[in-house]
Design a protein around this motif. Structure first.
Motif: not given
Length: 271
Positions: A141-144, A178-183
């Motif tokens: 699980a990851a959240r950025d 902008d990591g969130g959109r790349r997860l």
């Protein structure tokens, strides 16, 4: 040799940075993961910082255990003290690097990273390592956060300057703000299958006087503290330019109609 995270991360473990992190809890920073947690689970919390999320997770696995890891030892004494203050004993903290985790394959039921992948320099390798140490049937699980998904009011010049400068410095050092959109993309590159990945998004929102003081105050302090030690020697900004950004944050704090939202991308990947 795995990359040294300190060469990518744009901040450090100074008090102004840790003050930001200590606000974070499982409820406000990992709510997307909580429905999957079961009392017996063994959880690895990567990039645990001062341990507030890790400790909250440990209270949810009374028959299990949480291990929090951080690339540097500086915040870990605070993490241990926080867990002890909460009376949480099924937890430990150690130094480790997400790009080359010091655990055997198939060790944990859940491997979690909050606001980590955007700072690693190689988020795909980080996810491969997270997957490697996760048991079959377990969860990565990851959240950025996502810098260009953030929004605020009023429009204050210093805050837009903060976004542009933070983006420039982070990318120059090998990170991706902008990591969130790349997860999802990173997870697919790491070999996780599309049908195994659940995507979501959530926000933090700051608008009350207390919330504005917390968020704007820590951002202003970081500009003149931890961030200065990266931006000025690297030639990205002068001290006067950083002071102008900090002043913009302090101006925003005073605005009765001040509002700030932080967009996050989230993934839950079944291994």
């Amino acid at each position: 040799m795995p990359q040294d995270p300190s060469k990518v991360y744009i901040n450090n473990q100074s008090e102004s940075v840790l003050r930001t992190y200590r606000w974070r809890t499982a409820e406000n920073s990992a709510a997307y993961l909580l429905p999957y947690i079961q009392p017996h689970m063994h959880i690895l919390d990567v990039g645990c910082g001062p341990g507030t999320i890790s400790t909250d997770l440990a209270t949810r696995v009374p028959q299990g255990r949480v291990t929090g890891v951080e690339y540097t030892p500086e915040p870990l004494d605070k993490a241990r003290a926080f867990a002890a203050e909460r009376g949480v004993t099924n937890i430990e903290f150690k130094v480790d690097n997400v790009l080359a985790l010091d655990f055997p394959d198939n060790t944990f039921d859940v491997v979690h990273a909050h606001q980590v992948l955007q700072h690693t320099g190689d988020p795909v390798q980080a996810l491969r390592e997270m997957r490697r140490v996760t048991k079959p049937g377990g969860i990565v699980a990851a959240r950025d956060g996502d810098m260009h998904g953030m929004a605020w009011y009023p429009e204050i010049e210093g805050l837009e300057g903060w976004r542009k400068l933070t983006t420039k410095v982070a990318r120059a050092r090998g990170g991706e703000p902008d990591g969130g959109r790349r997860l999802l993309s990173w997870a697919l590159q790491a070999g996780l299958t599309r049908e195994s990945i659940t995507c979501s998004a959530s926000t933090w929102c700051y608008s009350t006087p207390e919330e504005r003081e917390y968020w704007g105050g820590t951002m202003a302090d970081r500009m003149l503290g931890s961030f200065k030690h990266t931006a000025v020697p690297g030639g990205f900004a002068t001290e006067d330019e950083l002071k102008a950004i900090a002043d913009g944050w302090r101006e925003w704090i005073t605005k009765e109609d001040g509002w700030f939202a932080v967009l996050h991308g989230e993934i839950v990947c079944r291994v």
